[in-house]
Design a protein around this motif. Structure first.
Motif, PDB file in Angstrom:
ATOM      1  N   GLN A 122      48.746  -0.272 -40.768  1.00 16.60           N
ATOM      2  CA  GLN A 122      49.645   0.834 -41.109  1.00 16.60           C
ATOM      3  C   GLN A 122      51.068   0.318 -41.323  1.00 16.60           C
ATOM      4  OE1 GLN A 122      50.405   3.814 -37.996  1.00 16.60           O
ATOM      5  NE2 GLN A 122      50.023   5.411 -39.519  1.00 16.60           N
ATOM      6  N   ALA A 123      51.493  -0.617 -40.482  1.00 16.63           N
ATOM      7  CA  ALA A 123      52.823  -1.207 -40.642  1.00 16.63           C
ATOM      8  C   ALA A 123      52.924  -2.012 -41.930  1.00 16.63           C
ATOM      9  CB  ALA A 123      53.138  -2.098 -39.442  1.00 16.63           C
ATOM     10  N   LEU A 124      51.867  -2.774 -42.224  1.00 18.28           N
ATOM     11  CA  LEU A 124      51.884  -3.585 -43.451  1.00 18.28           C
ATOM     12  C   LEU A 124      51.958  -2.705 -44.688  1.00 18.28           C
ATOM     13  CD1 LEU A 124      49.183  -6.258 -42.501  1.00 18.28           C
ATOM     14  CD2 LEU A 124      51.674  -6.570 -42.610  1.00 18.28           C
ATOM     15  N   GLY A 125      51.386  -1.507 -44.613  1.00 15.49           N
ATOM     16  CA  GLY A 125      51.515  -0.572 -45.726  1.00 15.49           C
ATOM     17  C   GLY A 125      52.849   0.141 -45.718  1.00 15.49           C
ATOM     18  N   GLY A 126      53.312   0.535 -44.536  1.00 18.24           N
ATOM     19  CA  GLY A 126      54.546   1.305 -44.443  1.00 18.24           C
ATOM     20  C   GLY A 126      55.785   0.544 -44.848  1.00 18.24           C
ATOM     21  N   CYS A 127      55.788  -0.768 -44.644  1.00 17.92           N
ATOM     22  CA  CYS A 127      57.002  -1.515 -44.977  1.00 17.92           C
ATOM     23  C   CYS A 127      57.193  -1.645 -46.490  1.00 17.92           C
ATOM     24  CB  CYS A 127      57.009  -2.876 -44.307  1.00 17.92           C
ATOM     25  SG  CYS A 127      55.780  -4.020 -44.926  1.00 17.92           S
ATOM     26  N   ALA A 128      56.177  -1.314 -47.286  1.00 19.99           N
ATOM     27  CA  ALA A 128      56.356  -1.319 -48.741  1.00 19.99           C
ATOM     28  C   ALA A 128      57.454  -0.358 -49.153  1.00 19.99           C
ATOM     29  CB  ALA A 128      55.043  -0.950 -49.434  1.00 19.99           C
ATOM     30  N   GLY A 129      57.487   0.814 -48.511  1.00 28.78           N
ATOM     31  CA  GLY A 129      58.538   1.778 -48.840  1.00 28.78           C
ATOM     32  C   GLY A 129      59.913   1.281 -48.471  1.00 28.78           C
ATOM     33  N   LEU A 130      60.025   0.593 -47.325  1.00 26.77           N
ATOM     34  CA  LEU A 130      61.324   0.070 -46.904  1.00 26.77           C
ATOM     35  C   LEU A 130      61.860  -0.949 -47.899  1.00 26.77           C
ATOM     36  CD1 LEU A 130      60.691  -0.496 -43.081  1.00 26.77           C
ATOM     37  CD2 LEU A 130      62.139   1.234 -44.107  1.00 26.77           C
ATOM     38  N   VAL A 131      61.007  -1.896 -48.282  1.00 24.57           N
ATOM     39  CA  VAL A 131      61.435  -2.981 -49.171  1.00 24.57           C
ATOM     40  C   VAL A 131      61.711  -2.459 -50.572  1.00 24.57           C
ATOM     41  CG1 VAL A 131      60.737  -5.149 -50.252  1.00 24.57           C
ATOM     42  CG2 VAL A 131      60.179  -4.710 -47.865  1.00 24.57           C
ATOM     43  N   LEU A 132      60.771  -1.734 -51.123  1.00 21.20           N
ATOM     44  CA  LEU A 132      60.855  -1.385 -52.535  1.00 21.20           C
ATOM     45  C   LEU A 132      61.813  -0.235 -52.804  1.00 21.20           C
ATOM     46  CD1 LEU A 132      57.132  -1.963 -53.467  1.00 21.20           C
ATOM     47  CD2 LEU A 132      59.090  -3.451 -53.809  1.00 21.20           C
ATOM     48  N   ALA A 133      62.038   0.636 -51.823  1.00 22.10           N
ATOM     49  CA  ALA A 133      63.048   1.675 -52.016  1.00 22.10           C
ATOM     50  C   ALA A 133      64.422   1.046 -52.218  1.00 22.10           C
ATOM     51  CB  ALA A 133      63.055   2.638 -50.829  1.00 22.10           C
ATOM     52  N   ARG A 134      64.731   0.025 -51.420  1.00 22.79           N
ATOM     53  CA  ARG A 134      66.019  -0.659 -51.570  1.00 22.79           C
ATOM     54  C   ARG A 134      66.096  -1.391 -52.901  1.00 22.79           C
ATOM     55  NH1 ARG A 134      65.217  -2.351 -45.703  1.00 22.79           N
ATOM     56  NH2 ARG A 134      64.294  -4.250 -46.565  1.00 22.79           N
TER      57      ARG A 134
END
Length: 409
Positions: A122-134
């Motif tokens: 879940q974390a490995l999927g969730g961090c996509a939003g953190l990285v790519l939103a920026r």
């Protein structure tokens, strides 16, 4: 100048003349980042109930939190170069799909080990939003506007860590601990549909892209400016994690406050970050990013030394502790978007890699500060020293990074 790696980053944009084509709703980017931070601590209130249900030990249950943070840090190192190589949109959709499926797996987990594995994915999927939103903000904003948009996004996503325990506690009390993961799964579905419908490709790779997934990191790590903004940004912002980790021991053990009050005190620190984010969005039109960054961190350093002086003189009280750290957190909120914007601007051709590497380094600094705040028998002194020391390191790093430089390549 070499050909841009991202089709959306035109030569004019690299020079600061015009923003790239394509638009991305800022509210949606904030929602994507919010989802990753919300899931970090939303399960904390339900740990005892889940332990009784699954029959695992407390140490094993705590792995569902610590491994989530580890996955959030490590995953950022992967998504950045993948997005620079294959484009933002397909990588983001893949990450959101993983987040959604992992949430469903956590909801159905028959054992503690299965839950731990599901939380890691879940974390490995969730961090996509953190990285790519920026990275998408950097892709779709003119340089002069990037910091303002990052400040507004930061303002919105800071509600995640602050609201997570409240949301998790409400859901666990009302419908059991598995309802938390039902909610996260539904959030993943909504994010996936909205991203698929509303987000265009903003950084598709071209022939000028890095030939290897790790080449972008090599370019960034060879740039002293990136090191300055990344290390300085971590010390100026996630050093606050050190005080948050020590807060229960400071307020209950040293200041004799009831345990129930600690959450409210921490919420005030989140409010300080909000205030700082709002200040950053307003000041960026009047002050250069470099001056804003150094000035905001200077405020945090002053507040940290006031806290240290109060602790050393044995005059610490609840109002003094809250006031000093609130001012520190205002500096954190003001400096955070400026540091990130400068780090992403060191080499715009690998903005995705820069976003991932910056996020991972921030998380590492936050983890180190958290560990250091637990050293010794006086948590208030340890936390004050961490805030003051990290603030000084941040100032030095920002001064180093602000020296005249050429774009990393």
């Amino acid at each position: 100048m070499n050909a841009p790696a991202n089709a959306a980053l035109t030569p004019g944009h690299l020079k600061g003349d015009t923003p790239p084509g394509g638009t991305a709703p800022l509210w949606l980017l904030a929602l994507l980042a919010f989802s990753g931070t919300l899931a970090m601590h939303v399960f904390v209130p339900a740990l005892p109930v889940a332990q009784q249900d699954l029959g695992g030990g407390m140490a094993a249950m705590q792995l569902t939190i610590s491994l989530y943070i580890l996955g959030l840090a490590g995953g950022q190192l992967v998504y950045g170069p993948l997005a620079d190589r294959f484009g933002r949109r397909p990588v983001l959709l893949a990450g959101l799909s993983l987040y959604t499926v992992a949430g469903l797996a956590a909801m159905l987990a028959p054992s503690v080990n299965a839950l731990i594995a599901a939380r890691l994915f879940q974390a490995l999927g969730g961090c996509a939003g953190l990285v790519l939103a920026r990275a998408i903000v950097r892709d779709t904003s003119a340089p002069a506007d990037t910091t303002r948009r990052l400040a507004l996004m930061n303002l919105m996503i800071t509600v995640g860590p602050g609201a997570a325990p409240l949301v998790g506690g409400f859901l666990a009390d009302a419908a059991g601990w598995r309802s938390i993961f039902i909610a996260l799964t539904l959030l993943g579905v909504v994010n996936l549909l909205l991203a698929w419908r509303l987000l265009p490709e903003t950084g598709r790779a071209t022939e000028g892209a890095a030939s290897g997934l790790m080449e972008g990191y090599g370019q960034l790590l060879r740039a002293p400016a990136f090191w300055g903004y990344a290390v300085g940004g971590g010390c100026a912002t996630t050093s606050l994690y050190g005080f948050v980790a020590a807060a229960p021991f400071i307020f209950t053990g040293e200041l004799h406050q009831p345990t129930a009050s600690v959450g409210g005190y921490i919420a005030l620190l989140v409010l300080g970050v909000w205030v700082g984010s709002m200040l950053a969005s307003r000041l960026i039109a009047r002050v250069s990013v470099g001056r804003l960054l150094v000035g905001a961190n200077g405020v945090s350093v002053a507040a940290a030394f006031i806290l240290l002086a109060v602790v050393l003189s044995d005059q610490l009280t609840v109002p003094l502790a809250i006031a000093a750290v609130f001012i520190f957190s205002v500096g954190v909120g003001t400096a955070a978007p400026a540091a990130l914007a400068e780090a992403l601007s060191v080499n715009p051709r690998v903005a995705g890699s820069a976003s991932g590497l910056y996020g991972a380094m921030q998380m590492a600094v936050g983890a180190l500060c958290t560990a250091l705040a637990g050293v010794g028998s006086d948590p208030a002194l340890a936390a004050a020293l961490v805030l003051a020391g990290s603030g000084i390191i941040a100032q030095a790093a920002f001064w180093m990074a602000g020296r005249p430089r050429r774009t990393a390549s």
